[in-house]
Scaffold this motif. Structure first.
Motif, PDB file in Angstrom:
ATOM      1  N   GLY A 144      21.697  -4.021   2.318  1.00  0.00           N
ATOM      2  CA  GLY A 144      21.067  -3.472   3.512  1.00  0.00           C
ATOM      3  C   GLY A 144      19.655  -2.954   3.313  1.00  0.00           C
ATOM      4  O   GLY A 144      19.173  -2.154   4.106  1.00  0.00           O
ATOM      5  N   LYS A 145      18.977  -3.396   2.256  1.00  0.00           N
ATOM      6  CA  LYS A 145      17.603  -2.957   1.984  1.00  0.00           C
ATOM      7  C   LYS A 145      16.669  -4.164   2.023  1.00  0.00           C
ATOM      8  O   LYS A 145      17.108  -5.306   2.086  1.00  0.00           O
ATOM      9  N   HIS A 146      15.375  -3.917   1.951  1.00  0.00           N
ATOM     10  CA  HIS A 146      14.389  -4.994   1.904  1.00  0.00           C
ATOM     11  C   HIS A 146      14.226  -5.556   0.496  1.00  0.00           C
ATOM     12  O   HIS A 146      13.356  -6.385   0.261  1.00  0.00           O
ATOM     13  N   TYR A 147      15.023  -5.082  -0.415  1.00  0.00           N
ATOM     14  CA  TYR A 147      14.974  -5.555  -1.791  1.00  0.00           C
ATOM     15  C   TYR A 147      16.409  -5.787  -2.244  1.00  0.00           C
ATOM     16  O   TYR A 147      17.356  -5.373  -1.585  1.00  0.00           O
ATOM     17  N   GLY A 148      16.568  -6.451  -3.368  1.00  0.00           N
ATOM     18  CA  GLY A 148      17.900  -6.810  -3.817  1.00  0.00           C
ATOM     19  C   GLY A 148      18.532  -5.855  -4.806  1.00  0.00           C
ATOM     20  O   GLY A 148      19.748  -5.723  -4.868  1.00  0.00           O
ATOM     21  N   SER A 149      17.695  -5.174  -5.610  1.00  0.00           N
ATOM     22  CA  SER A 149      18.236  -4.226  -6.585  1.00  0.00           C
ATOM     23  C   SER A 149      17.341  -2.991  -6.636  1.00  0.00           C
ATOM     24  O   SER A 149      16.148  -3.059  -6.330  1.00  0.00           O
ATOM     25  N   ASP A 150      17.933  -1.859  -7.016  1.00  0.00           N
ATOM     26  CA  ASP A 150      17.221  -0.579  -6.877  1.00  0.00           C
ATOM     27  C   ASP A 150      16.084  -0.355  -7.881  1.00  0.00           C
ATOM     28  O   ASP A 150      15.409   0.658  -7.819  1.00  0.00           O
ATOM     29  N   ASN A 151      15.843  -1.298  -8.758  1.00  0.00           N
ATOM     30  CA  ASN A 151      14.679  -1.214  -9.650  1.00  0.00           C
ATOM     31  C   ASN A 151      13.410  -1.716  -8.962  1.00  0.00           C
ATOM     32  O   ASN A 151      12.303  -1.445  -9.416  1.00  0.00           O
ATOM     33  N   GLN A 152      13.574  -2.430  -7.869  1.00  0.00           N
ATOM     34  CA  GLN A 152      12.425  -2.982  -7.161  1.00  0.00           C
ATOM     35  C   GLN A 152      11.764  -1.900  -6.301  1.00  0.00           C
ATOM     36  O   GLN A 152      12.442  -1.039  -5.761  1.00  0.00           O
ATOM     37  N   LYS A 153      10.437  -1.981  -6.202  1.00  0.00           N
ATOM     38  CA  LYS A 153       9.689  -0.987  -5.445  1.00  0.00           C
ATOM     39  C   LYS A 153       9.025  -1.640  -4.234  1.00  0.00           C
ATOM     40  O   LYS A 153       8.604  -2.788  -4.297  1.00  0.00           O
ATOM     41  N   ILE A 154       8.916  -0.882  -3.161  1.00  0.00           N
ATOM     42  CA  ILE A 154       8.160  -1.302  -1.986  1.00  0.00           C
ATOM     43  C   ILE A 154       6.822  -0.588  -2.084  1.00  0.00           C
ATOM     44  O   ILE A 154       6.752   0.639  -1.986  1.00  0.00           O
ATOM     45  N   ILE A 155       5.764  -1.352  -2.298  1.00  0.00           N
ATOM     46  CA  ILE A 155       4.460  -0.794  -2.625  1.00  0.00           C
ATOM     47  C   ILE A 155       3.466  -1.018  -1.492  1.00  0.00           C
ATOM     48  O   ILE A 155       3.303  -2.138  -0.999  1.00  0.00           O
ATOM     49  N   ASP A 156       2.791   0.060  -1.088  1.00  0.00           N
ATOM     50  CA  ASP A 156       1.681  -0.039  -0.153  1.00  0.00           C
ATOM     51  C   ASP A 156       0.476  -0.492  -0.986  1.00  0.00           C
ATOM     52  O   ASP A 156      -0.114   0.289  -1.739  1.00  0.00           O
ATOM     53  N   VAL A 157       0.154  -1.758  -0.888  1.00  0.00           N
ATOM     54  CA  VAL A 157      -0.837  -2.359  -1.779  1.00  0.00           C
ATOM     55  C   VAL A 157      -2.223  -1.755  -1.589  1.00  0.00           C
ATOM     56  O   VAL A 157      -2.877  -1.378  -2.576  1.00  0.00           O
ATOM     57  N   GLN A 158      -2.690  -1.651  -0.370  1.00  0.00           N
ATOM     58  CA  GLN A 158      -4.058  -1.181  -0.159  1.00  0.00           C
ATOM     59  C   GLN A 158      -4.240   0.275  -0.575  1.00  0.00           C
ATOM     60  O   GLN A 158      -5.245   0.632  -1.192  1.00  0.00           O
ATOM     61  N   LYS A 159      -3.259   1.119  -0.291  1.00  0.00           N
ATOM     62  CA  LYS A 159      -3.334   2.514  -0.755  1.00  0.00           C
ATOM     63  C   LYS A 159      -3.275   2.576  -2.273  1.00  0.00           C
ATOM     64  O   LYS A 159      -3.969   3.388  -2.899  1.00  0.00           O
ATOM     65  N   SER A 160      -2.447   1.748  -2.874  1.00  0.00           N
ATOM     66  CA  SER A 160      -2.330   1.730  -4.336  1.00  0.00           C
ATOM     67  C   SER A 160      -3.637   1.303  -4.993  1.00  0.00           C
ATOM     68  O   SER A 160      -4.039   1.872  -6.017  1.00  0.00           O
ATOM     69  N   LEU A 161      -4.293   0.333  -4.417  1.00  0.00           N
ATOM     70  CA  LEU A 161      -5.580  -0.102  -4.963  1.00  0.00           C
ATOM     71  C   LEU A 161      -6.625   1.008  -4.852  1.00  0.00           C
ATOM     72  O   LEU A 161      -7.373   1.256  -5.803  1.00  0.00           O
ATOM     73  N   LYS A 162      -6.668   1.688  -3.702  1.00  0.00           N
ATOM     74  CA  LYS A 162      -7.644   2.769  -3.508  1.00  0.00           C
ATOM     75  C   LYS A 162      -7.385   3.946  -4.439  1.00  0.00           C
ATOM     76  O   LYS A 162      -8.301   4.539  -4.976  1.00  0.00           O
ATOM     77  N   GLN A 163      -6.109   4.297  -4.612  1.00  0.00           N
ATOM     78  CA  GLN A 163      -5.759   5.462  -5.418  1.00  0.00           C
ATOM     79  C   GLN A 163      -5.599   5.122  -6.904  1.00  0.00           C
ATOM     80  O   GLN A 163      -5.416   6.013  -7.724  1.00  0.00           O
ATOM     81  N   GLU A 164      -5.636   3.836  -7.231  1.00  0.00           N
ATOM     82  CA  GLU A 164      -5.477   3.353  -8.597  1.00  0.00           C
ATOM     83  C   GLU A 164      -4.173   3.818  -9.228  1.00  0.00           C
ATOM     84  O   GLU A 164      -4.110   4.114 -10.422  1.00  0.00           O
ATOM     85  N   GLU A 165      -3.145   3.917  -8.410  1.00  0.00           N
ATOM     86  CA  GLU A 165      -1.795   4.197  -8.865  1.00  0.00           C
ATOM     87  C   GLU A 165      -0.822   3.683  -7.797  1.00  0.00           C
ATOM     88  O   GLU A 165      -1.199   3.531  -6.637  1.00  0.00           O
ATOM     89  N   ILE A 166       0.390   3.434  -8.195  1.00  0.00           N
ATOM     90  CA  ILE A 166       1.377   2.897  -7.268  1.00  0.00           C
ATOM     91  C   ILE A 166       1.704   3.920  -6.178  1.00  0.00           C
ATOM     92  O   ILE A 166       2.019   5.068  -6.461  1.00  0.00           O
ATOM     93  N   VAL A 167       1.597   3.465  -4.921  1.00  0.00           N
ATOM     94  CA  VAL A 167       1.997   4.275  -3.771  1.00  0.00           C
ATOM     95  C   VAL A 167       3.165   3.547  -3.132  1.00  0.00           C
ATOM     96  O   VAL A 167       3.004   2.473  -2.553  1.00  0.00           O
ATOM     97  N   GLU A 168       4.356   4.143  -3.277  1.00  0.00           N
ATOM     98  CA  GLU A 168       5.545   3.523  -2.708  1.00  0.00           C
ATOM     99  C   GLU A 168       5.680   3.925  -1.250  1.00  0.00           C
ATOM    100  O   GLU A 168       5.124   4.914  -0.803  1.00  0.00           O
ATOM    101  N   MET A 169       6.436   3.114  -0.531  1.00  0.00           N
ATOM    102  CA  MET A 169       6.684   3.363   0.888  1.00  0.00           C
ATOM    103  C   MET A 169       8.113   2.977   1.210  1.00  0.00           C
ATOM    104  O   MET A 169       8.801   2.358   0.402  1.00  0.00           O
TER     105      MET A 169
END
Length: 172
Positions: A144-169
């Motif tokens: 019931g998630k947008h990913y298949g296993s709980d190790n996967q992350k949903i990443i806001d790419v543009q925010k992550s690029l600006k902040q130079e660190e992973i920004v999950e959403m």
């Protein structure tokens, strides 16, 4: 490009803007045990479609006034596998040029660090809004998630690029 499937109206593989046009690329070198889409793993040369034909089909579907679509979903196989990245990059550039308002979401078996640090893969990040990263691990499978296993992350790419660190959403 090698396209396993192209769905012009998809309500299952979406981002934050409702329905999507979904493109399943053919080929994945990861071969994750338990993958739901292992029939996309091996390169099938009969699935080749001219890049401009794919772009035309996608842009036409994104412009349908009767079925408003806000997202282009890239799945597979692996859309950004080194065997697919050139074609995938061509597609996302053309879509963003014609429709900068369209959200682009991509599922990949690579992790953020691999994509971000790769000279071959990193150019795609300029065009993506959401990246769901990481290999599918059957022992960590979720439903019931947008990913298949709980190790996967949903990443806001543009925010992550600006902040130079992973920004999950969250998408759920």
């Amino acid at each position: 490009m090698y396209i396993h499937n192209l769905k012009t109206y998809d309500v299952e593989n979406t981002g934050t803007r409702g329905a999507s046009v979904s493109v399943w690329f053919n080929f994945c070198e990861k071969h994750c045990p338990g993958c739901w889409n292992e029939d996309t793993w091996q390169r099938d040369t009969s699935l080749y479609i001219d890049n401009d034909e794919v772009v035309s089909t996608v842009l036409s579907a994104l412009s349908d006034d009767f079925l408003p679509i806000g997202t282009l979903a890239l799945l597979g196989g692996d859309p950004i596998s080194p065997k697919n990245i050139k074609d995938c990059l061509y597609l996302v550039k053309k879509v963003k040029e014609a429709r900068p308002d369209i959200e682009i979401i991509c599922w990949t078996g690579f992790i953020w660090k691999q994509v971000y640090r790769s000279k071959i893969l990193s150019p795609i990040l300029a065009y993506l809004d959401i990246l769901i990263d990481g290999r599918f691990l059957i022992e960590r499978k979720v439903k019931g998630k947008h990913y298949g296993s709980d190790n996967q992350k949903i990443i806001d790419v543009q925010k992550s690029l600006k902040q130079e660190e992973i920004v999950e959403m969250a998408l759920d």
